[in-house]
Design an enzyme around this catalytic site. Structure first.
Site, PDB file in Angstrom:
ATOM      1  CE1 TYR A  56      -8.292 -13.674  -0.307  1.00 33.15           C
ATOM      2  CE2 TYR A  56      -7.633 -11.407  -0.715  1.00 33.15           C
ATOM      3  CZ  TYR A  56      -7.649 -12.521   0.103  1.00 33.15           C
ATOM      4  OH  TYR A  56      -7.029 -12.487   1.336  1.00 33.15           O
ATOM      5  CG  HIS A  86      -7.309 -10.251  10.464  1.00 31.54           C
ATOM      6  ND1 HIS A  86      -8.327 -11.166  10.307  1.00 31.54           N
ATOM      7  CD2 HIS A  86      -6.435 -10.499   9.452  1.00 31.54           C
ATOM      8  CE1 HIS A  86      -8.083 -11.916   9.250  1.00 31.54           C
ATOM      9  NE2 HIS A  86      -6.941 -11.543   8.714  1.00 31.54           N
ATOM     10  CG  ASN A 198      -5.167  -6.574   2.486  1.00 29.99           C
ATOM     11  OD1 ASN A 198      -5.520  -7.167   1.483  1.00 29.99           O
ATOM     12  ND2 ASN A 198      -4.738  -7.228   3.562  1.00 29.99           N
ATOM     13  CE1 TYR A 280      41.551   8.606   9.357  1.00 31.52           C
ATOM     14  CE2 TYR A 280      40.415   6.488   9.397  1.00 31.52           C
ATOM     15  CZ  TYR A 280      41.481   7.271   8.991  1.00 31.52           C
ATOM     16  OH  TYR A 280      42.465   6.714   8.221  1.00 31.52           O
ATOM     17  NE  ARG A 283      42.137  13.325   9.227  1.00 32.34           N
ATOM     18  CZ  ARG A 283      42.899  12.280   8.891  1.00 32.34           C
ATOM     19  NH1 ARG A 283      43.118  12.017   7.612  1.00 32.34           N
ATOM     20  NH2 ARG A 283      43.435  11.508   9.803  1.00 32.34           N
ATOM     21  CG  PHE A 329      -0.957  -6.806   0.675  1.00 38.88           C
ATOM     22  CD1 PHE A 329       0.073  -7.707   0.834  1.00 38.88           C
ATOM     23  CD2 PHE A 329      -2.080  -7.198  -0.044  1.00 38.88           C
ATOM     24  CE1 PHE A 329       0.006  -8.987   0.295  1.00 38.88           C
ATOM     25  CE2 PHE A 329      -2.156  -8.469  -0.592  1.00 38.88           C
ATOM     26  CZ  PHE A 329      -1.111  -9.374  -0.423  1.00 38.88           C
ATOM     27  CD  GLU A 413      -1.445 -14.050   4.254  1.00 36.21           C
ATOM     28  OE1 GLU A 413      -0.987 -13.887   5.401  1.00 36.21           O
ATOM     29  OE2 GLU A 413      -2.643 -13.840   3.960  1.00 36.21           O
TER      30      GLU A 413
END
Length: 503
Positions: A56, A86, A198, A280, A283, A329, A413
Site C-alpha cells: 500500500y 492533495h 501521512n 466564587y 474564593r 496517522f 476512510e
C-alpha cells in the site's frame, strides 16, 4: 547557550521546543538519525527490487484506490501526483510560528527510520527550516485522520519545486526560490509522498504552540486574579494550605500556593475584612484555575508522546522484515486532547470575566464602573461587555470537534477525528482568553488604585508599576480599545521576557 539542536531519538521535550523557537536554533540530524534514515531507505529499495506484490502506498494507489497496482517506472510520478492532488488547503494562512513547528516535527518523525524517505528529502526540510523558507499552508482541509493530508501536502510542495513559500518576508513561488538558491527539486522515490503527507504534524504543531502559550496564560491568570482579589478586598483564608491538602488535586494545590506567594506582604490582604465570604470567582480560584492546570498536564502528556512518534503509513520495520499498513496517522488522541484544552482554557476566561464584573459593580468600597463621576463617565462599563462577548464566543468554540466524523475517500476512510478543526478552534479560543485576561488586568489595576494609601504585596506593586509605564490610571473616559490592546501587548511581552515554567 547552544545555537544548534541535534535531531535524535532522545525525547523531545516541550521546554526543548520552547528553547529552539525562542533562541531561533538551527537543527541538524545526529549520526544515529542519518543511519536510521539511510538504512530504512536502502531496505525499501531492496524490497522494491525483489518483491512484486502490491504494498500500500508504495506501488499502489491511495485511499480507496489501494488495490490499483502501479508499475515501477511510474512510482516517482505517483508520489508527485499524490503531493499535488492533495494540496487542497483553503481558508486563512497558517501562522509562521505554526509552520516552523510543522517542519520541525515532520523532521523529527521522519528521523526515526520507519518511513522510508531519502536522506536528501529530510535534509531539504532541514534546509528550509534553518533558512526560514516556510511553505505557505492553509488552515482548512484536514480531517485529522489520514494524517493532516492537505496541510502536509502544502508543506511538501516546495520540495518538488511547487507551491509557495515565505522567503525574505515575501510570499514567493517555490520554483523561483529554488532557482535563486541553485537548488534542484527533490525527485521523490517510492512511498516518499505518502510519508510526507501521512502524519499529524498540523495538529501536533498547533497543540505544542498552544500548550506553551496556555502554560504561560495559566501563570498570568494566577497573577492577575491575585491583583483582582486584593483590589476587591478579598480574603486570603480560602487559599490556606489546609483547605487544599484535604482535597489534594495537584493543580489546586499549586494555584493556592502561587496566590499566597503573590500576595505575601500585602497590606490589603492582611487588613480586617467586613465580608465573611467572597464570591466564587475569587474564593474558588484554586479549584477552577487548578483544574485547568491538571488538564494542561494531561494534554502535555498526549502531545509529548505524539511528537516523539512515527505517524505516517505504512510503517517499515527492518529487523522484523515487515512493512505494515496501519493507522498511526489517526488524530483521535490529539482531537480529544485539543477539545479538553479548549474547555479548560475557556474556563480561565469565564471566571476572569466574572471577576471583571464584580470589580465594576460598585461594591466593597469601589466606585461603580471604577471611575470617578460615574454617569458623566461610563468608565469600565463596556470593557466588561467586550469580555462577556468573548467568553460567549469561547463557549461556542469549546464545543467538541472530536464528537463529529464524516465519511471520505469513497468509504475507505469512514471515521475521522476532526482534530484539525479542534486545533484551529483552540488557536482562536486561547487568543480570546488572553484578551479577557488583558481586560481583567486593566480593571484590577484600576481598582487597586482606589485602595491607596494601602498597598498590595511588593511583587504586585512592582508588576503594576511596570504596567503603569504602558497603561496609565484612567481619570476619565477615553478610547478603551487602545487600553485593551496595550494591556494585551503588556501580557505578551511579560510572557516572552520571563521564564515561565511548564507546570
Amino acid at each position: 547557550m547552544d545555537t544548534e539542536h541535534i535531531i535524535s531519538s532522545e525525547t523531545l521535550e516541550l521546554s526543548t521546543i520552547s528553547d529552539i523557537l525562542f533562541y531561533q536554533k538551527k537543527v541538524k540530524l545526529s549520526e544515529e538519525a542519518i543511519r536510521k534514515i539511510t538504512n530504512c531507505r536502502a531496505y525499501l529499495d531492496q524490497k522494491m527490487r525483489t518483491q512484486d506484490e502490491p504494498i500500500y502506498g508504495i506501488n499502489t494507489g491511495f485511499g480507496s484506490l489501494c488495490n490499483v497496482k502501479i508499475s515501477g517506472d511510474k512510482l516517482t510520478h505517483l508520489q508527485e501526483n499524490l503531493v499535488m492532488s492533495h494540496a487542497c488547503g483553503t481558508g486563512d494562512k497558517v501562522s509562521k510560528e505554526i509552520i516552523r513547528l510543522m517542519l520541525l516535527l515532520k523532521i523529527q518523525s521522519l528521523s526515526y527510520g520507519h518511513s522510508g524517505v531519502q536522506l536528501d528529502t529530510v535534509n531539504r526540510l532541514i534546509y528550509f527550516y534553518n533558512h526560514d523558507i516556510l511553505p505557505v499552508i492553509y488552515t482548512q482541509g484536514s480531517l485529522g485522520a489520514s494524517g493532516d493530508l492537505a496541510p502536509l501536502a502544502h508543506l511538501a510542495l516546495p520540495l518538488i519545486g511547487k507551491g509557495q513559500v515565505y522567503y525574505k518576508d515575501r510570499i514567493c513561488e517555490a520554483e523561483d526560490v529554488l532557482k535563486e538558491l541553485q537548488l534542484e527539486p527533490i525527485t521523490l522515490k517510492s512511498k516518499e509522498g505518502l510519508a510526507l503527507l501521512n502524519g499529524t504534524q498540523f495538529m501536533s504543531a498547533y497543540g505544542i504552540y498552544l500548550l506553551i502559550k496556555s502554560y504561560k496564560l495559566s501563570y498570568m491568570a494566577d497573577l492577575i486574579s491575585s491583583i483582582s482579589l486584593d483590589a476587591f478586598n478579598g480574603r486570603i483564608e480560602p487559599f490556606d494550605d489546609l483547605v487544599h491538602l484535604v482535597r489534594p488535586h495537584n493543580g489546586q494545590l499549586k494555584t493556592a500556593e502561587r496566590i499566597r506567594e503573590f500576595l505575601e506582604g500585602s497590606e490589603l490582604i492582611a487588613q480586617e475584612k467586613q465580608d465573611v465570604q467572597d464570591p466564587y470567582s475569587f474564593r474558588c480560584i484554586p479549584q477552577v484555575h487548578g483544574a485547568t492546570k491538571d488538564t494542561l498536564n494531561f494534554v502535555h502528556k498526549v502531545f509529548k508522546t505524539e511528537i516523539n512518534s512515527v505517524t505516517d503509513n505504512p510503517n517499515i520495520f527492518i529487523q522484523e522484515d515487515k512493512i505494515i499498513s496501519g493507522g498511526n496517522f489517526h488524530g483521535q488522541p490529539l482531537a480529544l486532547a485539543l477539545d479538553y484544552l479548549k474547555i479548560a482554557m475557556a474556563e480561565l476566561g469565564n471566571i476572569s470575566e466574572r471577576r471583571i464584573y464584580q470589580l465594576i459593580s460598585g461594591t466593597r468600597g469601589l466606585p461603580a464602573f471604577l471611575v470617578d463621576n460615574p454617569g458623566l463617565n461610563s468608565g469600565f462599563m463596556i470593557p466588561q461587555y467586550t469580555a462577556a462577548s468573548i467568553v460567549s464566543a469561547n463557549k461556542q468554540l469549546a464545543t467538541p470537534a472530536s464528537v463529529d466524523s464524516i465519511v471520505s475517500s469513497n468509504g475507505q476512510e469512514d471515521h475521522v477525528s476532526m482534530g484539525a478543526n479542534a486545533a484551529t478552534q483552540a488557536y482562536t479560543l486561547i487568543q480570546n482568553t488572553e484578551r479577557v485576561l488583558a481586560i481583567e488586568l486593566l480593571n484590577a489595576s484600576q481598582a487597586l488604585n482606589f485602595r491607596k494609601p494601602k498597598l498590595s504585596s511588593p511583587l504586585i506593586e512592582s508588576f503594576i508599576s511596570s504596567y503603569r509605564d504602558e497603561i496609565p490610571f484612567v481619570e476619565e473616559d477615553g478610547i478603551f480599545h487602545k487600553m485593551i490592546e496595550s494591556s494585551l501587548h503588556f501580557i505578551e511581552d511579560f510572557c516572552i521576557e520571563n521564564e515561565l515554567l511548564f507546570d
